[in-house]
Design a protein around this motif. Structure first.
Motif, PDB file in Angstrom:
ATOM      1  N   VAL A  14      37.740  26.396  57.004  1.00 21.63           N
ATOM      2  CA  VAL A  14      37.126  25.289  56.258  1.00 21.63           C
ATOM      3  C   VAL A  14      35.690  25.635  55.871  1.00 21.63           C
ATOM      4  CG1 VAL A  14      36.300  22.902  56.490  1.00 21.63           C
ATOM      5  CG2 VAL A  14      38.615  23.495  57.214  1.00 21.63           C
ATOM      6  N   LEU A  15      34.936  26.195  56.806  1.00 18.35           N
ATOM      7  CA  LEU A  15      33.556  26.572  56.506  1.00 18.35           C
ATOM      8  C   LEU A  15      33.491  27.698  55.479  1.00 18.35           C
ATOM      9  CD1 LEU A  15      31.920  26.321  60.020  1.00 18.35           C
ATOM     10  CD2 LEU A  15      31.541  24.840  58.059  1.00 18.35           C
ATOM     11  N   ALA A  16      34.449  28.617  55.510  1.00 17.03           N
ATOM     12  CA  ALA A  16      34.499  29.676  54.495  1.00 17.03           C
ATOM     13  C   ALA A  16      34.736  29.073  53.116  1.00 17.03           C
ATOM     14  CB  ALA A  16      35.600  30.679  54.832  1.00 17.03           C
ATOM     15  N   LEU A  17      35.638  28.107  53.032  1.00 22.37           N
ATOM     16  CA  LEU A  17      35.898  27.453  51.753  1.00 22.37           C
ATOM     17  C   LEU A  17      34.661  26.728  51.237  1.00 22.37           C
ATOM     18  CD1 LEU A  17      38.057  26.732  49.629  1.00 22.37           C
ATOM     19  CD2 LEU A  17      38.549  24.711  50.992  1.00 22.37           C
ATOM     20  N   GLN A  19      31.545  27.472  51.923  1.00 23.71           N
ATOM     21  CA  GLN A  19      30.581  28.495  51.506  1.00 23.71           C
ATOM     22  C   GLN A  19      30.937  29.080  50.143  1.00 23.71           C
ATOM     23  OE1 GLN A  19      27.730  29.402  53.018  1.00 23.71           O
ATOM     24  NE2 GLN A  19      28.105  27.843  54.551  1.00 23.71           N
ATOM     25  N   PHE A  20      32.233  29.273  49.874  1.00 25.25           N
ATOM     26  CA  PHE A  20      32.648  29.796  48.570  1.00 25.25           C
ATOM     27  C   PHE A  20      32.376  28.791  47.453  1.00 25.25           C
ATOM     28  CE2 PHE A  20      35.863  32.569  50.939  1.00 25.25           C
ATOM     29  CZ  PHE A  20      34.968  33.613  51.023  1.00 25.25           C
ATOM     30  N   VAL A  21      32.542  27.512  47.729  1.00 23.59           N
ATOM     31  CA  VAL A  21      32.233  26.486  46.722  1.00 23.59           C
ATOM     32  C   VAL A  21      30.736  26.454  46.444  1.00 23.59           C
ATOM     33  CG1 VAL A  21      32.211  23.990  46.332  1.00 23.59           C
ATOM     34  CG2 VAL A  21      34.275  25.099  47.181  1.00 23.59           C
ATOM     35  N   ILE A  22      29.927  26.565  47.474  1.00 22.67           N
ATOM     36  CA  ILE A  22      28.477  26.589  47.282  1.00 22.67           C
ATOM     37  C   ILE A  22      28.061  27.824  46.487  1.00 22.67           C
ATOM     38  CG2 ILE A  22      26.271  26.832  48.497  1.00 22.67           C
ATOM     39  CD1 ILE A  22      27.451  25.077  50.713  1.00 22.67           C
ATOM     40  N   ALA A  23      28.663  28.979  46.791  1.00 23.84           N
ATOM     41  CA  ALA A  23      28.343  30.206  46.049  1.00 23.84           C
ATOM     42  C   ALA A  23      28.738  30.063  44.588  1.00 23.84           C
ATOM     43  CB  ALA A  23      29.064  31.396  46.677  1.00 23.84           C
ATOM     44  N   PHE A  24      29.892  29.455  44.315  1.00 22.14           N
ATOM     45  CA  PHE A  24      30.332  29.235  42.937  1.00 22.14           C
ATOM     46  C   PHE A  24      29.349  28.332  42.194  1.00 22.14           C
ATOM     47  CE2 PHE A  24      32.755  26.903  39.726  1.00 22.14           C
ATOM     48  CZ  PHE A  24      33.329  27.951  39.026  1.00 22.14           C
ATOM     49  N   ALA A  25      28.883  27.283  42.876  1.00 25.14           N
ATOM     50  CA  ALA A  25      27.925  26.367  42.250  1.00 25.14           C
ATOM     51  C   ALA A  25      26.606  27.071  41.949  1.00 25.14           C
ATOM     52  CB  ALA A  25      27.687  25.167  43.155  1.00 25.14           C
ATOM     53  N   PHE A  26      26.103  27.864  42.888  1.00 21.69           N
ATOM     54  CA  PHE A  26      24.857  28.589  42.636  1.00 21.69           C
ATOM     55  C   PHE A  26      25.014  29.617  41.524  1.00 21.69           C
ATOM     56  CE2 PHE A  26      23.014  27.129  46.695  1.00 21.69           C
ATOM     57  CZ  PHE A  26      21.738  26.857  46.255  1.00 21.69           C
ATOM     58  N   PHE A  27      26.181  30.180  41.376  1.00 18.39           N
ATOM     59  CA  PHE A  27      26.381  31.196  40.351  1.00 18.39           C
ATOM     60  C   PHE A  27      26.509  30.572  38.965  1.00 18.39           C
ATOM     61  CE2 PHE A  27      28.504  34.593  38.042  1.00 18.39           C
ATOM     62  CZ  PHE A  27      27.856  35.707  38.524  1.00 18.39           C
ATOM     63  N   HIS A  28      27.206  29.438  38.842  1.00 16.89           N
ATOM     64  CA  HIS A  28      27.531  28.909  37.523  1.00 16.89           C
ATOM     65  C   HIS A  28      26.797  27.624  37.131  1.00 16.89           C
ATOM     66  CE1 HIS A  28      30.626  31.801  36.629  1.00 16.89           C
ATOM     67  NE2 HIS A  28      31.185  31.592  37.810  1.00 16.89           N
ATOM     68  N   PHE A  29      26.269  26.867  38.070  1.00 19.27           N
ATOM     69  CA  PHE A  29      25.678  25.575  37.730  1.00 19.27           C
ATOM     70  C   PHE A  29      24.183  25.482  38.009  1.00 19.27           C
ATOM     71  CE2 PHE A  29      30.182  24.519  38.280  1.00 19.27           C
ATOM     72  CZ  PHE A  29      30.417  23.900  37.072  1.00 19.27           C
ATOM     73  N   GLY A  54      28.204  33.917  49.383  1.00 19.80           N
ATOM     74  CA  GLY A  54      29.519  34.545  49.329  1.00 19.80           C
ATOM     75  C   GLY A  54      29.759  35.460  50.520  1.00 19.80           C
ATOM     76  N   VAL A  55      28.762  36.233  50.890  1.00 22.83           N
ATOM     77  CA  VAL A  55      28.888  37.103  52.062  1.00 22.83           C
ATOM     78  C   VAL A  55      29.041  36.270  53.329  1.00 22.83           C
ATOM     79  CG1 VAL A  55      27.624  38.767  53.489  1.00 22.83           C
ATOM     80  CG2 VAL A  55      27.697  39.042  51.024  1.00 22.83           C
ATOM     81  N   PHE A  56      28.295  35.188  53.422  1.00 19.57           N
ATOM     82  CA  PHE A  56      28.401  34.294  54.573  1.00 19.57           C
ATOM     83  C   PHE A  56      29.807  33.693  54.649  1.00 19.57           C
ATOM     84  CE2 PHE A  56      26.603  30.396  56.854  1.00 19.57           C
ATOM     85  CZ  PHE A  56      26.459  31.074  58.050  1.00 19.57           C
ATOM     86  N   GLY A  57      30.384  33.340  53.494  1.00 18.03           N
ATOM     87  CA  GLY A  57      31.748  32.826  53.458  1.00 18.03           C
ATOM     88  C   GLY A  57      32.771  33.868  53.882  1.00 18.03           C
ATOM     89  N   VAL A  58      32.566  35.114  53.491  1.00 13.89           N
ATOM     90  CA  VAL A  58      33.476  36.188  53.901  1.00 13.89           C
ATOM     91  C   VAL A  58      33.407  36.396  55.408  1.00 13.89           C
ATOM     92  CG1 VAL A  58      33.872  38.677  53.725  1.00 13.89           C
ATOM     93  CG2 VAL A  58      33.513  37.328  51.673  1.00 13.89           C
ATOM     94  N   LEU A  59      32.227  36.263  55.989  1.00  9.53           N
ATOM     95  CA  LEU A  59      32.110  36.392  57.444  1.00  9.53           C
ATOM     96  C   LEU A  59      32.861  35.267  58.160  1.00  9.53           C
ATOM     97  CD1 LEU A  59      28.388  37.483  57.789  1.00  9.53           C
ATOM     98  CD2 LEU A  59      30.425  38.874  58.085  1.00  9.53           C
ATOM     99  N   PHE A  60      32.777  34.050  57.650  1.00  9.33           N
ATOM    100  CA  PHE A  60      33.555  32.954  58.229  1.00  9.33           C
ATOM    101  C   PHE A  60      35.051  33.192  58.049  1.00  9.33           C
ATOM    102  CE2 PHE A  60      29.800  30.036  58.237  1.00  9.33           C
ATOM    103  CZ  PHE A  60      29.916  29.645  59.562  1.00  9.33           C
ATOM    104  N   LEU A  61      35.449  33.724  56.909  1.00  5.99           N
ATOM    105  CA  LEU A  61      36.853  34.033  56.675  1.00  5.99           C
ATOM    106  C   LEU A  61      37.340  35.099  57.663  1.00  5.99           C
ATOM    107  CD1 LEU A  61      39.165  33.307  54.736  1.00  5.99           C
ATOM    108  CD2 LEU A  61      38.431  35.219  53.329  1.00  5.99           C
ATOM    109  N   PHE A  62      36.540  36.115  57.898  1.00  2.00           N
ATOM    110  CA  PHE A  62      36.880  37.147  58.872  1.00  2.00           C
ATOM    111  C   PHE A  62      36.997  36.550  60.273  1.00  2.00           C
ATOM    112  CE2 PHE A  62      35.521  40.400  61.937  1.00  2.00           C
ATOM    113  CZ  PHE A  62      36.519  41.336  61.731  1.00  2.00           C
ATOM    114  N   ALA A  63      36.076  35.679  60.646  1.00  2.00           N
ATOM    115  CA  ALA A  63      36.129  35.054  61.975  1.00  2.00           C
ATOM    116  C   ALA A  63      37.386  34.210  62.125  1.00  2.00           C
ATOM    117  CB  ALA A  63      34.886  34.197  62.203  1.00  2.00           C
TER     118      ALA A  63
END
Length: 79
Positions: A14-17, A19-29, A54-63
């Motif tokens: 859930v936290l990875a998801l 983080q990915f939404v936040i990264a998407f928002a920072f990249f496009h909005f 995005g890297v922080f989200g990947v770390l949560f996904l790995f965990a």
């Protein structure tokens, strides 16, 4: 212990998801000078911040994957 690992993996996913939404928002909005805009931009507004989230989200996904794998290996046969 099995339930704790399951809870850890679910929260990590859930936290990875999030983080990915936040990264998407920072990249496009977000824009470099103004901040948050409702308009979608194809070019990166804040690419470094988006990369860090995005890297922080990947770390949560790995965990989450590792805790689910450990739960399956050590507690797979229990009911």
């Amino acid at each position: 212990m099995k339930q704790k690992l399951k809870k850890l993996s679910m929260w990590s996913f859930v936290l990875a998801l999030v983080q990915f939404v936040i990264a998407f928002a920072f990249f496009h909005f977000f824009t470099p000078g103004v901040g948050l805009t409702p308009v979608f931009h194809k070019e990166a507004g804040k690419p470094m911040v988006a990369l860090l989230f995005g890297v922080f989200g990947v770390l949560f996904l790995f965990a989450g994957c590792m805790s689910a794998l450990v739960r399956r290996i050590f507690f797979g046969g229990e009911k």
